[in-house]
Design a protein around this motif. Structure first.
Motif, PDB file in Angstrom:
ATOM      1  N   MET A   1       0.848  -1.167   0.000  1.00  0.00           N
ATOM      2  CA  MET A   1       0.000   0.000   0.000  1.00  0.00           C
ATOM      3  C   MET A   1       0.898   1.236   0.000  1.00  0.00           C
ATOM      4  SD  MET A   1      -3.244   1.013   0.105  1.00  0.00           S
ATOM      5  CE  MET A   1      -4.004  -0.554   0.371  1.00  0.00           C
ATOM      6  N   LYS A   2       0.452   2.284  -0.634  1.00  0.00           N
ATOM      7  CA  LYS A   2       1.165   3.560  -0.657  1.00  0.00           C
ATOM      8  C   LYS A   2       0.514   4.519   0.335  1.00  0.00           C
ATOM      9  CE  LYS A   2       2.680   2.938  -5.357  1.00  0.00           C
ATOM     10  NZ  LYS A   2       2.935   3.524  -6.647  1.00  0.00           N
ATOM     11  N   TYR A   3       1.340   5.407   0.922  1.00  0.00           N
ATOM     12  CA  TYR A   3       0.857   6.315   1.961  1.00  0.00           C
ATOM     13  C   TYR A   3       1.382   7.729   1.742  1.00  0.00           C
ATOM     14  CZ  TYR A   3      -0.583   2.174   4.505  1.00  0.00           C
ATOM     15  OH  TYR A   3      -1.192   1.010   4.868  1.00  0.00           O
ATOM     16  N   SER A   4       0.673   8.692   2.345  1.00  0.00           N
ATOM     17  CA  SER A   4       1.109  10.091   2.365  1.00  0.00           C
ATOM     18  C   SER A   4       1.002  10.598   3.802  1.00  0.00           C
ATOM     19  CB  SER A   4       0.254  10.949   1.437  1.00  0.00           C
ATOM     20  OG  SER A   4      -1.074  11.009   1.923  1.00  0.00           O
ATOM     21  N   ALA A   5       1.795  11.645   4.104  1.00  0.00           N
ATOM     22  CA  ALA A   5       1.750  12.234   5.443  1.00  0.00           C
ATOM     23  C   ALA A   5       2.370  13.612   5.419  1.00  0.00           C
ATOM     24  CB  ALA A   5       2.487  11.358   6.446  1.00  0.00           C
ATOM     25  N   LEU A   6       1.786  14.533   6.191  1.00  0.00           N
ATOM     26  CA  LEU A   6       2.332  15.880   6.394  1.00  0.00           C
ATOM     27  C   LEU A   6       2.735  16.584   5.107  1.00  0.00           C
ATOM     28  CD1 LEU A   6       4.467  15.076   9.545  1.00  0.00           C
ATOM     29  CD2 LEU A   6       2.253  16.208   9.465  1.00  0.00           C
ATOM     30  N   GLY A   7       1.902  16.518   4.099  1.00  0.00           N
ATOM     31  CA  GLY A   7       2.161  17.221   2.851  1.00  0.00           C
ATOM     32  C   GLY A   7       3.032  16.467   1.861  1.00  0.00           C
ATOM     33  N   VAL A   8       3.563  15.321   2.234  1.00  0.00           N
ATOM     34  CA  VAL A   8       4.340  14.486   1.316  1.00  0.00           C
ATOM     35  C   VAL A   8       3.341  13.593   0.595  1.00  0.00           C
ATOM     36  CG1 VAL A   8       6.113  12.709   1.122  1.00  0.00           C
ATOM     37  CG2 VAL A   8       6.343  14.501   2.836  1.00  0.00           C
ATOM     38  N   SER A   9       3.270  13.742  -0.742  1.00  0.00           N
ATOM     39  CA  SER A   9       2.229  13.032  -1.486  1.00  0.00           C
ATOM     40  C   SER A   9       2.429  11.518  -1.495  1.00  0.00           C
ATOM     41  CB  SER A   9       2.129  13.563  -2.910  1.00  0.00           C
ATOM     42  OG  SER A   9       3.358  13.385  -3.573  1.00  0.00           O
ATOM     43  N   ILE A  10       3.657  11.049  -1.641  1.00  0.00           N
ATOM     44  CA  ILE A  10       3.949   9.608  -1.582  1.00  0.00           C
ATOM     45  C   ILE A  10       5.182   9.415  -0.720  1.00  0.00           C
ATOM     46  CG2 ILE A  10       4.629   7.545  -2.879  1.00  0.00           C
ATOM     47  CD1 ILE A  10       1.934   8.134  -3.749  1.00  0.00           C
ATOM     48  N   ILE A  11       5.043   8.686   0.367  1.00  0.00           N
ATOM     49  CA  ILE A  11       6.183   8.399   1.240  1.00  0.00           C
ATOM     50  C   ILE A  11       7.053   7.339   0.579  1.00  0.00           C
ATOM     51  CG2 ILE A  11       6.874   7.435   3.470  1.00  0.00           C
ATOM     52  CD1 ILE A  11       4.241   8.586   4.588  1.00  0.00           C
ATOM     53  N   THR A  12       8.359   7.564   0.594  1.00  0.00           N
ATOM     54  CA  THR A  12       9.301   6.578   0.075  1.00  0.00           C
ATOM     55  C   THR A  12      10.288   6.185   1.170  1.00  0.00           C
ATOM     56  OG1 THR A  12      10.773   8.296  -0.767  1.00  0.00           O
ATOM     57  CG2 THR A  12       9.173   7.386  -2.319  1.00  0.00           C
ATOM     58  N   CYS A  13      10.793   4.988   1.074  1.00  0.00           N
ATOM     59  CA  CYS A  13      11.756   4.472   2.042  1.00  0.00           C
ATOM     60  C   CYS A  13      13.085   5.213   1.889  1.00  0.00           C
ATOM     61  CB  CYS A  13      11.955   2.975   1.810  1.00  0.00           C
ATOM     62  SG  CYS A  13      13.209   2.240   2.873  1.00  0.00           S
ATOM     63  N   PRO A  14      13.669   5.701   2.980  1.00  0.00           N
ATOM     64  CA  PRO A  14      14.950   6.408   2.882  1.00  0.00           C
ATOM     65  C   PRO A  14      16.123   5.479   2.547  1.00  0.00           C
ATOM     66  CG  PRO A  14      14.287   6.232   5.169  1.00  0.00           C
ATOM     67  CD  PRO A  14      13.146   5.703   4.337  1.00  0.00           C
ATOM     68  N   CYS A  15      15.939   4.175   2.688  1.00  0.00           N
ATOM     69  CA  CYS A  15      17.032   3.236   2.392  1.00  0.00           C
ATOM     70  C   CYS A  15      17.026   2.750   0.945  1.00  0.00           C
ATOM     71  CB  CYS A  15      16.948   2.027   3.317  1.00  0.00           C
ATOM     72  SG  CYS A  15      17.301   2.417   5.022  1.00  0.00           S
ATOM     73  N   CYS A  16      15.856   2.334   0.453  1.00  0.00           N
ATOM     74  CA  CYS A  16      15.809   1.706  -0.871  1.00  0.00           C
ATOM     75  C   CYS A  16      14.913   2.435  -1.873  1.00  0.00           C
ATOM     76  CB  CYS A  16      15.366   0.254  -0.735  1.00  0.00           C
ATOM     77  SG  CYS A  16      13.634   0.048  -0.258  1.00  0.00           S
ATOM     78  N   GLN A  17      14.267   3.528  -1.458  1.00  0.00           N
ATOM     79  CA  GLN A  17      13.385   4.337  -2.306  1.00  0.00           C
ATOM     80  C   GLN A  17      12.100   3.635  -2.729  1.00  0.00           C
ATOM     81  OE1 GLN A  17      14.316   7.534  -2.359  1.00  0.00           O
ATOM     82  NE2 GLN A  17      16.023   6.727  -1.177  1.00  0.00           N
ATOM     83  N   ASN A  18      11.770   2.520  -2.115  1.00  0.00           N
ATOM     84  CA  ASN A  18      10.513   1.823  -2.376  1.00  0.00           C
ATOM     85  C   ASN A  18       9.349   2.682  -1.872  1.00  0.00           C
ATOM     86  OD1 ASN A  18       8.803  -0.392  -3.051  1.00  0.00           O
ATOM     87  ND2 ASN A  18       8.795  -1.007  -0.909  1.00  0.00           N
ATOM     88  N   ASP A  19       8.171   2.522  -2.464  1.00  0.00           N
ATOM     89  CA  ASP A  19       7.022   3.325  -2.021  1.00  0.00           C
ATOM     90  C   ASP A  19       5.825   2.481  -1.579  1.00  0.00           C
ATOM     91  OD1 ASP A  19       6.120   2.409  -4.453  1.00  0.00           O
ATOM     92  OD2 ASP A  19       5.716   4.380  -5.292  1.00  0.00           O
ATOM     93  N   THR A  20       6.045   1.209  -1.285  1.00  0.00           N
ATOM     94  CA  THR A  20       4.966   0.360  -0.773  1.00  0.00           C
ATOM     95  C   THR A  20       5.331  -0.147   0.622  1.00  0.00           C
ATOM     96  OG1 THR A  20       5.862  -1.560  -1.926  1.00  0.00           O
ATOM     97  CG2 THR A  20       4.106  -0.346  -3.036  1.00  0.00           C
ATOM     98  N   PHE A  21       4.343  -0.088   1.523  1.00  0.00           N
ATOM     99  CA  PHE A  21       4.566  -0.392   2.930  1.00  0.00           C
ATOM    100  C   PHE A  21       3.415  -1.198   3.510  1.00  0.00           C
ATOM    101  CE2 PHE A  21       6.677   3.583   1.978  1.00  0.00           C
ATOM    102  CZ  PHE A  21       7.885   3.492   2.630  1.00  0.00           C
ATOM    103  N   ASP A  22       3.709  -1.921   4.581  1.00  0.00           N
ATOM    104  CA  ASP A  22       2.687  -2.496   5.450  1.00  0.00           C
ATOM    105  C   ASP A  22       2.565  -1.556   6.636  1.00  0.00           C
ATOM    106  OD1 ASP A  22       2.119  -4.882   4.031  1.00  0.00           O
ATOM    107  OD2 ASP A  22       3.932  -5.800   4.852  1.00  0.00           O
ATOM    108  N   LYS A  23       1.340  -1.344   7.127  1.00  0.00           N
ATOM    109  CA  LYS A  23       1.133  -0.455   8.271  1.00  0.00           C
ATOM    110  C   LYS A  23       0.787  -1.265   9.505  1.00  0.00           C
ATOM    111  CE  LYS A  23      -2.458   2.338   8.684  1.00  0.00           C
ATOM    112  NZ  LYS A  23      -3.364   3.470   8.559  1.00  0.00           N
ATOM    113  N   ASP A  24       1.308  -0.814  10.645  1.00  0.00           N
ATOM    114  CA  ASP A  24       1.024  -1.454  11.925  1.00  0.00           C
ATOM    115  C   ASP A  24       1.068  -0.380  13.000  1.00  0.00           C
ATOM    116  OD1 ASP A  24       0.442  -3.441  13.739  1.00  0.00           O
ATOM    117  OD2 ASP A  24       2.220  -4.647  13.324  1.00  0.00           O
ATOM    118  N   TYR A  25       0.874  -0.771  14.246  1.00  0.00           N
ATOM    119  CA  TYR A  25       0.878   0.159  15.373  1.00  0.00           C
ATOM    120  C   TYR A  25       1.770  -0.389  16.474  1.00  0.00           C
ATOM    121  CZ  TYR A  25      -3.169   1.900  12.906  1.00  0.00           C
ATOM    122  OH  TYR A  25      -3.995   2.391  11.934  1.00  0.00           O
ATOM    123  N   ARG A  26       2.461   0.503  17.179  1.00  0.00           N
ATOM    124  CA  ARG A  26       3.298   0.113  18.311  1.00  0.00           C
ATOM    125  C   ARG A  26       3.046   1.058  19.471  1.00  0.00           C
ATOM    126  NH1 ARG A  26       3.309  -3.850  16.081  1.00  0.00           N
ATOM    127  NH2 ARG A  26       5.013  -5.085  15.309  1.00  0.00           N
TER     128      ARG A  26
END
Length: 66
Positions: A1-26
């Protein structure tokens, strides 16, 4: 799934530049609440886990699905 936050239209991984994530809570534990057995009262953070490299991004405000 792709996500956005705080004005960033598509969040990307800072390590590999991937834009798909699993979401969870901690839960964010504090020493005081743990000492008194009140862990349930601690705040919770949203995390996004990169599907490619498993890097974890932490958010206090929930990221929105794209």
């Amino acid at each position: 799934m792709k996500y956005s936050a705080l004005g960033v239209s598509i969040i990307t991984c800072p390590c590999c530049q991937n834009d798909t994530f699993d979401k969870d809570y901690r839960q964010l534990n504090s020493r005081g609440a743990t000492f008194f057995g009140l862990d349930w009262a601690n705040k919770e953070a949203s995390i996004l886990i990169c599907k490619r490299c498993s890097y974890i991004l932490w958010f206090m405000d929930e990221p929105a699905k794209k």
